[in-house]
Design a protein around this motif. Structure first.
Motif, mmCIF file in Angstrom:
data_model
loop_
_atom_site.group_PDB
_atom_site.id
_atom_site.type_symbol
_atom_site.label_atom_id
_atom_site.label_comp_id
_atom_site.label_asym_id
_atom_site.label_seq_id
_atom_site.Cartn_x
_atom_site.Cartn_y
_atom_site.Cartn_z
ATOM 1 N N ASN A 35 -6.496 1.517 0.211
ATOM 2 C CA ASN A 35 -5.672 2.718 0.067
ATOM 3 C C ASN A 35 -5.720 3.563 1.337
ATOM 4 N N ALA A 39 -2.626 4.450 3.866
ATOM 5 C CA ALA A 39 -2.293 5.834 4.211
ATOM 6 C C ALA A 39 -2.258 6.010 5.731
ATOM 7 N N GLY A 81 -2.257 11.448 3.903
ATOM 8 C CA GLY A 81 -2.686 12.463 2.935
ATOM 9 C C GLY A 81 -1.737 12.612 1.754
ATOM 10 N N MET A 82 -2.112 13.485 0.837
ATOM 11 C CA MET A 82 -1.274 13.700 -0.344
ATOM 12 C C MET A 82 -1.039 15.189 -0.571
ATOM 13 N N LEU A 91 -2.469 10.056 -8.779
ATOM 14 C CA LEU A 91 -3.786 9.840 -9.384
ATOM 15 C C LEU A 91 -3.813 10.171 -10.869
ATOM 16 N N PHE A 122 -7.235 2.773 -7.248
ATOM 17 C CA PHE A 122 -8.081 3.950 -7.191
ATOM 18 C C PHE A 122 -9.058 4.089 -8.365
ATOM 19 N N THR A 167 -7.449 12.111 3.801
ATOM 20 C CA THR A 167 -8.025 12.162 2.460
ATOM 21 C C THR A 167 -9.520 11.856 2.504
HETATM 22 P P1 ADP Z 1 -1.792 1.261 -5.460
HETATM 23 O O1 ADP Z 1 -2.567 1.399 -4.198
HETATM 24 O O2 ADP Z 1 -1.770 -0.126 -6.010
HETATM 25 O O3 ADP Z 1 -0.439 1.894 -5.405
HETATM 26 P P2 ADP Z 1 -3.812 3.056 -6.420
HETATM 27 O O4 ADP Z 1 -4.245 3.380 -7.794
HETATM 28 O O5 ADP Z 1 -4.849 2.460 -5.553
HETATM 29 O O6 ADP Z 1 -2.574 2.112 -6.583
HETATM 30 O O7 ADP Z 1 -3.269 4.348 -5.723
HETATM 31 C C1 ADP Z 1 -2.208 5.072 -6.261
HETATM 32 C C2 ADP Z 1 -1.481 5.832 -5.189
HETATM 33 O O8 ADP Z 1 -2.249 6.937 -4.726
HETATM 34 C C3 ADP Z 1 -1.200 5.031 -3.941
HETATM 35 O O9 ADP Z 1 -0.032 4.273 -4.083
HETATM 36 C C4 ADP Z 1 -1.036 6.120 -2.885
HETATM 37 O O10 ADP Z 1 0.271 6.656 -2.914
HETATM 38 C C5 ADP Z 1 -1.994 7.187 -3.366
HETATM 39 N N1 ADP Z 1 -3.258 7.117 -2.619
HETATM 40 C C6 ADP Z 1 -4.394 6.534 -3.023
HETATM 41 N N2 ADP Z 1 -5.363 6.664 -2.078
HETATM 42 C C7 ADP Z 1 -4.800 7.343 -1.056
HETATM 43 C C8 ADP Z 1 -5.252 7.800 0.234
HETATM 44 N N3 ADP Z 1 -6.504 7.547 0.658
HETATM 45 N N4 ADP Z 1 -4.374 8.463 1.015
HETATM 46 C C9 ADP Z 1 -3.123 8.712 0.604
HETATM 47 N N5 ADP Z 1 -2.636 8.316 -0.584
HETATM 48 C C10 ADP Z 1 -3.456 7.633 -1.398
#
Ligand code: ADP
Length: 633
Positions: A35, A39, A81-82, A91, A122, A167
């Protein structure tokens, strides 16, 4: 701020994670690192065209930090980032993630398989942590937010402090139990080996401050006194991964396992691939990993299915599903292509016209063709498995685009043969043809068993010739598009000229038809609107009647065309053939002689319906059919 609830699907997934007895809980690290890498990919891509990002390639990194005192593990990235909204959506609603589809929620076995095969993103953090805190700042935003959760009871989102975009995820690890040791995830050697095991090809450095020890400098006196060495600890930042993507590694370094693992992981397939190829091409220069799945995806034969290969430009992902890299008939191929010759900031529209891309696509197509031919030649069983999953697509390929690609695809075709119901290629058929055999014979029907019973196949089989059984709707259309193979024409066993009739027999039948012209006319009249003519058959041996067609459209094609959602209905020109050797013909003759044209008409209808039934077609009026049987019995 109040606690928010997870969406139902997410909650189920979360519960599954928390109660997981999965034996490889360690994969949580891989998930979080992927992840983070995704990002960073996004921000890095932006930085190539946007100076405002202010970071260059060397600046991007993922950091791991373990703290034994607080039992926490931090994974930090300086990626995109988010925003607050994204924290909420990404999430709070994880079941959106493409990687996860609920299968059988209650079965632990299944759960373990799901976790093992895909990785579930995640939430896998909750396999090892009692509390997860995410602090994130989206690129371009001046506010940072914190998402925090201790599991199924919900999560909170609050404002937070953070300097730059990226993040930071903090896991507060679970307490050790008799069966599970979570403390090991704080051990630097364990962490190092996990990164190497699962995340070695992540393209950005995964860094960690590692503690080492070295002997302290000794004074001359101490040396002379041979005092034992004293050690001191020092900290050094290490990059734990080699960063070379799998497809750029040397083939000799890689094991079958590596390729298969990469596939199930990356393309979310639960089954291992049937076949893979690792290609390093020189002209045009590109690396590719190509996979043939072992089963067709559930939506493969639907409009929803999107074909395409991942496209990288020198290691940077520029498109997830580049459709232009695959012809439709190879749409089942999964994989990726990495070329240094493609410009990075090329847009989707431009890409379509990119000359380089076209050259690569051509080369990929050739590679796939060669791989398939090799498989057909050397791994017959595997090829038949492939054929069962994706053969239909190749047959569509023959038929579509006005047969433009038939030469390329014809050697890959397989059909069930009348010989032991084995699958044969056209080449095998032609090689096995008898010297006196003029045509490649085929018969159409719902299934091989059904075709086997068709009266029309009798004569051809009696001559000892092999017949190809066409059981898919598209088959006859594909065969008609091919027209011939290695100078041998295709011929339906229902065709009027099978090339088998001997002249003597032909004359004999002709004479018989003339003799009985009155009878045949009466029968045709009784079937007016149903058949275009009634003739005496040269092909029937034991069956009394059969239905054939004249003209371009066969009965099978009529069925297929009429099952399509259009108003126009098409009718093949049907011909009722009667076996002059069969005793029923004698019966018809005697009815004709006695002038009972009413009864003769009834016989005609019955025979016609009978022929339809054998052919696997619906009869128009089952009630009339049943009444007629009773009456004539
Ligand atoms: P996937 O990676 O299969 O889409 P995840 O459950 O791992 O599913 O993550 C869900 C979403 O959360 C990701 O698609 C991404 O948009 C966001 N995300 C997760 N970790 C990060 C990170 N470290 N930085 C930015 N966005 C993240």
């Amino acid at each position: 701020m109040g606690k928010k609830q997870f969406k139902a699907e997410s909650k189920r997934l979360l519960e599954m994670m928390i109660h997981s007895i999965y034996t490889h809980k360690e994969i949580f690290l891989r998930e979080l690192i992927s992840n983070a890498s995704d990002a960073i990919d996004k921000l890095y891509f932006k930085s190539l065209t946007d100076d405002k990002v202010g970071l260059s390639k060397e600046d991007f990194a993922i950091w791991i930090k373990a703290d034994k005192d607080s039992r926490t593990l931090k994974i930090t990235d300086n990626g995109i980032g988010m925003t607050e909204e994204e924290l909420e959506n990404n999430l709070g609603t994880i079941a959106n993630s493409g990687s996860f589809k609920f299968k059988n929620e209650n079965k632990l076995e299944e759960d373990n398989q799901i976790i093992g095969q895909f990785g579930v993103g995640f939430y896998s953090a909750f396999m090892v942590a009692k509390k997860v805190t995410v602090v994130s700042k989206a690129y371009g935003s001046d506010k940072a937010y914190q998402w925090e959760s201790e599991g199924v009871n919900g999560y909170t989102i609050t404002e937070a402090e953070k300097q730059s975009a990226g993040t930071e995820i903090t896991l507060e690890l679970l307490e050790d139990t008799d069966d599970e040791n979570y403390t090991e995830f704080l051990d630097q050697y364990r962490l190092k080996s996990l990164v190497r095991k699962y995340s070695d090809y992540i393209r950005f450095p995964v860094k960690m401050e590692c503690t080492h020890s070295r002997p302290k400098e000794q004074s001359e006196e101490d040396k002379e006194a041979k005092k034992p060495l004293e050690y001191e600890e020092y900290i050094e930042v290490e990059t734990l991964n080699s960063m070379v993507p799998l497809w750029k590694k040397n083939k000799s370094e890689l094991k079958e396992e590596d390729y298969k693992h990469f596939y199930t992981e990356k393309f979310y397939d639960y089954n291992e691939p049937l076949k893979y190829a690792h290609i390093s091409n020189e002209m045009p220069a590109y690396n590719a990993l190509l996979y043939i799945p072992s089963k067709a995806p559930f939506d493969f034969y639907s409009k929803e299915y999107e074909k395409g290969l991942q496209l990288y430009s020198n290691g940077v992902l520029i498109m997830d599903k580049c459709a232009d890299l695959l012809p439709d008939y190879y749409s089942f191929v999964k994989g990726l292509v990495d070329s240094e010759d493609l410009s990075l900031n090329i847009s989707r529209e431009m890409l379509q016209h990119d000359r380089q891309l076209k050259v690569i696509a051509k080369s990929i197509e050739k590679t796939i063709s060669n791989e398939l031919k090799k498989m057909l030649k050397n791994e017959r069983e595997k090829y038949e498995e492939f054929w069962k999953a994706f053969g239909l697509q190749l047959k569509y390929g023959i038929y579509s685009d006005y047969g433009m690609n038939k030469e390329k695809l014809q050697d890959l075709l397989m059909f069930t043969s009348s010989n032991e119901h084995k699958l044969v290629t056209l080449d095998e058929y032609v090689t096995g043809m008898r010297e006196e055999q003029k045509y490649i014979y085929y018969a159409t029907g719902e299934s091989a068993a059904r075709i086997e019973q068709l009266p029309q196949t009798e004569l051809v089989k009696d001559n000892g010739f092999e017949i190809l059984y066409l059981t898919d709707n598209i088959d006859e259309f594909a065969i008609k598009t091919l027209r011939q193979y290695k100078d041998k024409e295709f011929k339906s066993v229902s065709a009027d000229d099978l090339g088998l009739e001997n002249a003597e027999k032909k004359e004999e039948i002709k004479a018989k038809e003339e003799e009985n012209s009155g009878l045949l006319e009466t029968l045709a009249k009784a079937l007016d609107g149903k058949v275009s003519k009634v003739i005496l058959s040269q092909r029937l041996k034991s069956h009394p009647v059969c239905i054939t067609s004249e003209g371009e459209i066969s009965l099978e094609m009529e069925k297929v065309l009429n099952s399509m959602p259009t108003d126009q209905k098409i009718q093949a020109q049907r011909v009722l053939e009667i076996n002059p050797e069969h005793e029923i013909f004698g019966k018809l003759q005697s009815l004709d002689k006695s002038g009972d044209s009413d009864k003769l008409g009834k016989y005609a209808k019955l025979l016609y319906d009978q022929a339809l039934l054998i052919e696997g077609m619906d009869i128009e009026d089952p009630v009339e059919f049943s009444n007629l049987i009773c009456e004539l019995m």
